[in-house]
Scaffold this active site. Sequence first.
Site, PDB file in Angstrom:
ATOM      1  N   GLY A   1      71.975  34.658  20.389  1.00  0.00           N
ATOM      2  CA  GLY A   1      70.606  34.798  20.871  1.00  0.00           C
ATOM      3  C   GLY A   1      69.795  33.528  20.684  1.00  0.00           C
ATOM      4  CG  ASP A   2      69.463  32.098  16.848  1.00  0.00           C
ATOM      5  OD1 ASP A   2      68.558  32.934  16.994  1.00  0.00           O
ATOM      6  OD2 ASP A   2      70.235  32.083  15.869  1.00  0.00           O
TER       7      ASP A   2
END
Length: 305
Positions: A248-249
């Site tokens: 997600g980062d």
Amino acid sequence: MIYTCTLNPSVDYVVHVKEFDLGGLNRTSFDTKHPGGKGINVSRVLHRLGLESTALGYTGGFTGQYIKDILEHEGTKTAFVEVNEDTRINIKLKADEETEINGQGPTLTEENLQALYQQFSSLEEGDFVVLAGSIPSSAPKDIYVTLTKLAREKGARVVVDTSGKDLLDIVKEGPFFIKPNHHELGELFDVSIQTAEEAVPYARKLMDMGAENVIVSMAGQGSLLVTKDNVYRANVPKGELKNSVGAGDSLVAGFLASYVKDGDFAKALQVGAATGSATAFSIELCTKDHMESLLPQIHVTGMDE
């Protein structure tokens, strides 16, 4: 300039043992150490994509120095506020089952808090700042609200990647985009969200509350971007899931890297989806070459609401 802020970073110590004997002596078959923290991950991936950023937040002791050394060795600038206690160590024990032991992190003083607020007061119009990850127990619960206000007052655009209902207070301050996954989005409104079609109305609710744009990670269903004028959906490319940590980062980093360069929402979602998938298909954070190899598989389409 792009800034990332990680309030409670860590040294992630990943330990592999063939057979874990609880209460007995265990020897590792393999182990690694690397800087941990969502904002730090964003900075590391931005650098791999060719964009410069400065990592903000708190570090302390020999573990904090390790994080700064690694980031600066890789080419990422740092401007962490130094605290009195050591940065935490998070243990990831990988055996037949995976076990995690996360440290609490250092205690933040009022002086530490004011030092970070001062940094945010020095932001300039056109800057981007990414607020990502959990809030330390010793920090005010509304610290992300305060930091978002400070950044917005200076004309900076804020990206927020955190979970919990505190996000509902943050969106009132007008972040540029937020990135909940579909489970986190559902938790905000006490509903279950399983499909992209179900996610769109709730993303719109967050925009009505103040968020400019919303990205929703839909796991195997891809990712969704809701803007003022359009709804975009990106598929998931083919590959073997090896590591969900940092995916997600990486999506945030890829999206931001593309948007800063081109200002094109659809293209930014494509790059973000490819970058997130490249990390998910890797043991560690993605490389630019791996991301680019996945781009042809990523198709961004418009959705009817």
